[in-house]
Scaffold this motif. Structure first.
Motif, PDB file in Angstrom:
ATOM      1  N   THR A   1     -17.917 -69.425 -24.408  1.00 56.76           N
ATOM      2  CA  THR A   1     -17.670 -69.976 -25.721  1.00 56.76           C
ATOM      3  C   THR A   1     -16.178 -69.842 -26.015  1.00 56.76           C
ATOM      4  O   THR A   1     -15.425 -69.250 -25.231  1.00 56.76           O
ATOM      5  CB  THR A   1     -18.489 -69.241 -26.787  1.00 56.76           C
ATOM      6  N   GLU A   2     -15.773 -70.373 -27.143  1.00 56.19           N
ATOM      7  CA  GLU A   2     -14.359 -70.284 -27.508  1.00 56.19           C
ATOM      8  C   GLU A   2     -13.916 -68.836 -27.643  1.00 56.19           C
ATOM      9  O   GLU A   2     -12.749 -68.522 -27.414  1.00 56.19           O
ATOM     10  CB  GLU A   2     -14.113 -71.034 -28.816  1.00 56.19           C
ATOM     11  N   ALA A   3     -14.853 -67.950 -27.963  1.00 59.34           N
ATOM     12  CA  ALA A   3     -14.498 -66.540 -28.125  1.00 59.34           C
ATOM     13  C   ALA A   3     -13.995 -65.930 -26.825  1.00 59.34           C
ATOM     14  O   ALA A   3     -13.225 -64.961 -26.825  1.00 59.34           O
ATOM     15  CB  ALA A   3     -15.705 -65.765 -28.641  1.00 59.34           C
ATOM     16  N   ALA A   4     -14.438 -66.481 -25.697  1.00 60.85           N
ATOM     17  CA  ALA A   4     -14.148 -65.861 -24.406  1.00 60.85           C
ATOM     18  C   ALA A   4     -13.023 -66.535 -23.636  1.00 60.85           C
ATOM     19  O   ALA A   4     -12.365 -65.899 -22.819  1.00 60.85           O
ATOM     20  CB  ALA A   4     -15.396 -65.875 -23.534  1.00 60.85           C
ATOM     21  N   LYS A   5     -12.814 -67.808 -23.893  1.00 61.67           N
ATOM     22  CA  LYS A   5     -11.952 -68.596 -23.005  1.00 61.67           C
ATOM     23  C   LYS A   5     -10.553 -68.026 -22.873  1.00 61.67           C
ATOM     24  O   LYS A   5      -9.870 -67.761 -23.851  1.00 61.67           O
ATOM     25  CB  LYS A   5     -11.897 -70.038 -23.494  1.00 61.67           C
TER      26      LYS A   5
ATOM     27  N   ARG B   1      -9.578 -65.159 -21.934  1.00 60.91           N
ATOM     28  CA  ARG B   1      -9.361 -63.718 -22.102  1.00 60.91           C
ATOM     29  C   ARG B   1     -10.490 -62.858 -21.564  1.00 60.91           C
ATOM     30  O   ARG B   1     -10.258 -61.719 -21.155  1.00 60.91           O
ATOM     31  CB  ARG B   1      -9.143 -63.397 -23.582  1.00 60.91           C
ATOM     32  N   PHE B   2     -11.701 -63.371 -21.605  1.00 64.18           N
ATOM     33  CA  PHE B   2     -12.854 -62.566 -21.195  1.00 64.18           C
ATOM     34  C   PHE B   2     -13.438 -63.133 -19.901  1.00 64.18           C
ATOM     35  O   PHE B   2     -13.494 -64.348 -19.712  1.00 64.18           O
ATOM     36  CB  PHE B   2     -13.943 -62.587 -22.267  1.00 64.18           C
ATOM     37  N   THR B   3     -13.918 -62.231 -19.058  1.00 64.83           N
ATOM     38  CA  THR B   3     -14.517 -62.640 -17.793  1.00 64.83           C
ATOM     39  C   THR B   3     -15.838 -61.898 -17.592  1.00 64.83           C
ATOM     40  O   THR B   3     -15.880 -60.662 -17.707  1.00 64.83           O
ATOM     41  CB  THR B   3     -13.578 -62.309 -16.618  1.00 64.83           C
ATOM     42  N   ILE B   4     -16.860 -62.642 -17.272  1.00 62.01           N
ATOM     43  CA  ILE B   4     -18.149 -62.039 -16.974  1.00 62.01           C
ATOM     44  C   ILE B   4     -18.338 -62.006 -15.467  1.00 62.01           C
ATOM     45  O   ILE B   4     -17.929 -62.918 -14.752  1.00 62.01           O
ATOM     46  CB  ILE B   4     -19.306 -62.804 -17.667  1.00 62.01           C
ATOM     47  N   SER B   5     -18.976 -60.941 -14.991  1.00 60.88           N
ATOM     48  CA  SER B   5     -19.256 -60.827 -13.562  1.00 60.88           C
ATOM     49  C   SER B   5     -20.490 -59.959 -13.390  1.00 60.88           C
ATOM     50  O   SER B   5     -20.938 -59.294 -14.327  1.00 60.88           O
ATOM     51  CB  SER B   5     -18.078 -60.225 -12.810  1.00 60.88           C
ATOM     52  N   ARG B   6     -21.037 -59.982 -12.187  1.00 64.03           N
ATOM     53  CA  ARG B   6     -22.202 -59.161 -11.932  1.00 64.03           C
ATOM     54  C   ARG B   6     -22.069 -58.411 -10.612  1.00 64.03           C
ATOM     55  O   ARG B   6     -21.383 -58.871  -9.709  1.00 64.03           O
ATOM     56  CB  ARG B   6     -23.482 -59.976 -11.946  1.00 64.03           C
ATOM     57  N   ASP B   7     -22.698 -57.264 -10.555  1.00 61.71           N
ATOM     58  CA  ASP B   7     -22.805 -56.481  -9.324  1.00 61.71           C
ATOM     59  C   ASP B   7     -24.295 -56.359  -9.034  1.00 61.71           C
ATOM     60  O   ASP B   7     -24.992 -55.533  -9.641  1.00 61.71           O
ATOM     61  CB  ASP B   7     -22.151 -55.107  -9.519  1.00 61.71           C
ATOM     62  N   ASN B   8     -24.774 -57.173  -8.136  1.00 69.52           N
ATOM     63  CA  ASN B   8     -26.211 -57.204  -7.895  1.00 69.52           C
ATOM     64  C   ASN B   8     -26.727 -55.908  -7.295  1.00 69.52           C
ATOM     65  O   ASN B   8     -27.854 -55.480  -7.586  1.00 69.52           O
ATOM     66  CB  ASN B   8     -26.551 -58.379  -6.986  1.00 69.52           C
TER      67      ASN B   8
ATOM     68  N   ASN C   1      -9.633 -58.877 -21.944  1.00 69.04           N
ATOM     69  CA  ASN C   1      -8.195 -58.672 -21.920  1.00 69.04           C
ATOM     70  C   ASN C   1      -7.547 -59.276 -23.162  1.00 69.04           C
ATOM     71  O   ASN C   1      -8.162 -60.088 -23.858  1.00 69.04           O
ATOM     72  CB  ASN C   1      -7.593 -59.315 -20.671  1.00 69.04           C
ATOM     73  N   SER C   2      -6.320 -58.878 -23.415  1.00 67.93           N
ATOM     74  CA  SER C   2      -5.557 -59.404 -24.559  1.00 67.93           C
ATOM     75  C   SER C   2      -6.377 -59.341 -25.838  1.00 67.93           C
ATOM     76  O   SER C   2      -6.473 -60.320 -26.581  1.00 67.93           O
ATOM     77  CB  SER C   2      -5.112 -60.850 -24.274  1.00 67.93           C
ATOM     78  N   LEU C   3      -6.947 -58.206 -26.082  1.00 69.36           N
ATOM     79  CA  LEU C   3      -7.835 -58.071 -27.234  1.00 69.36           C
ATOM     80  C   LEU C   3      -7.080 -58.211 -28.545  1.00 69.36           C
ATOM     81  O   LEU C   3      -5.908 -57.826 -28.661  1.00 69.36           O
ATOM     82  CB  LEU C   3      -8.560 -56.724 -27.168  1.00 69.36           C
ATOM     83  N   LYS C   4      -7.782 -58.784 -29.516  1.00 71.29           N
ATOM     84  CA  LYS C   4      -7.222 -59.024 -30.841  1.00 71.29           C
ATOM     85  C   LYS C   4      -8.076 -58.292 -31.875  1.00 71.29           C
ATOM     86  O   LYS C   4      -9.267 -58.044 -31.633  1.00 71.29           O
ATOM     87  CB  LYS C   4      -7.249 -60.528 -31.140  1.00 71.29           C
ATOM     88  N   PRO C   5      -7.508 -57.999 -33.033  1.00 71.85           N
ATOM     89  CA  PRO C   5      -8.317 -57.344 -34.071  1.00 71.85           C
ATOM     90  C   PRO C   5      -9.585 -58.124 -34.414  1.00 71.85           C
ATOM     91  O   PRO C   5     -10.620 -57.519 -34.734  1.00 71.85           O
ATOM     92  CB  PRO C   5      -7.357 -57.269 -35.254  1.00 71.85           C
ATOM     93  N   GLU C   6      -9.520 -59.440 -34.328  1.00 68.34           N
ATOM     94  CA  GLU C   6     -10.714 -60.240 -34.640  1.00 68.34           C
ATOM     95  C   GLU C   6     -11.801 -60.145 -33.586  1.00 68.34           C
ATOM     96  O   GLU C   6     -12.902 -60.684 -33.768  1.00 68.34           O
ATOM     97  CB  GLU C   6     -10.333 -61.705 -34.870  1.00 68.34           C
ATOM     98  N   ASP C   7     -11.530 -59.473 -32.474  1.00 62.30           N
ATOM     99  CA  ASP C   7     -12.564 -59.205 -31.474  1.00 62.30           C
ATOM    100  C   ASP C   7     -13.400 -57.980 -31.847  1.00 62.30           C
ATOM    101  O   ASP C   7     -14.391 -57.676 -31.159  1.00 62.30           O
ATOM    102  CB  ASP C   7     -11.943 -58.983 -30.097  1.00 62.30           C
TER     103      ASP C   7
ATOM    104  N   VAL D   1     -20.250 -65.162 -23.776  1.00 60.98           N
ATOM    105  CA  VAL D   1     -20.241 -65.730 -22.430  1.00 60.98           C
ATOM    106  C   VAL D   1     -21.577 -65.432 -21.766  1.00 60.98           C
ATOM    107  O   VAL D   1     -22.234 -64.441 -22.082  1.00 60.98           O
ATOM    108  CB  VAL D   1     -19.057 -65.161 -21.609  1.00 60.98           C
ATOM    109  N   CYS D   2     -21.953 -66.326 -20.833  1.00 64.00           N
ATOM    110  CA  CYS D   2     -23.240 -66.198 -20.153  1.00 64.00           C
ATOM    111  C   CYS D   2     -23.039 -66.449 -18.669  1.00 64.00           C
ATOM    112  O   CYS D   2     -22.205 -67.282 -18.288  1.00 64.00           O
ATOM    113  CB  CYS D   2     -24.218 -67.214 -20.738  1.00 64.00           C
TER     114      CYS D   2
END
Length: 122
Positions: free
Chosen positions: A59-63, A65-72, A82-88, A48-49
């Motif tokens: 990307t499909e890897a993130a959709k 389940r994953f969230t990107i954020s920033r603290d400026n 979240n909902s991590l899988k062994p393939e992660d 993710v970017c």
């Protein structure tokens, strides 16, 4: 310019982790930051970017389940997983490109953190 990735560890399937990418030597805000990962024996892939104007490319890897954020204020970018899988399971890297453009291609990123290992057990 330095990036420091942290927050990896061992977690059971279904669990969560939050990765942190702390920057020094430059301000993250105007630039695009991405998370990549590389599993053992596999090529590095984009996850993710986030752009300097907070547009996000997943990307499909993130959709879903994953969230990107920033603290400026802290010059830091996070990856909530979240909902991590062994393939992660992989080494996760943060990377920066000093333009406000989204990309999931690793060749577009000039600065890289050292990576943090995420292991998801079944």
């Amino acid at each position: 310019v330095q990036l420091q990735a942290s927050g990896g560890g061992l977690v059971q399937a279904g669990g969560s982790l939050r990765l942190t990418c702390a920057a020094s030597g430059f301000h993250l805000r105007p630039h695009s930051i991405a998370w990549f990962r590389q599993a053992s024996g596999k090529e590095r892939e984009g996850v993710v970017c986030i752009s300097g104007t907070d547009r996000i490319l997943e990307t499909e890897a993130a959709k879903g389940r994953f969230t990107i954020s920033r603290d400026n204020a802290r010059n830091t970018v996070f990856l909530q997983m979240n909902s991590l899988k062994p393939e992660d399971t992989a080494v996760y890297y943060c990377a920066a490109r000093l333009v406000n453009l989204l990309s999931s291609r690793d060749q577009d990123y000039r600065y890289w953190g050292q990576g943090t290992l995420v292991t998801v057990s079944s």
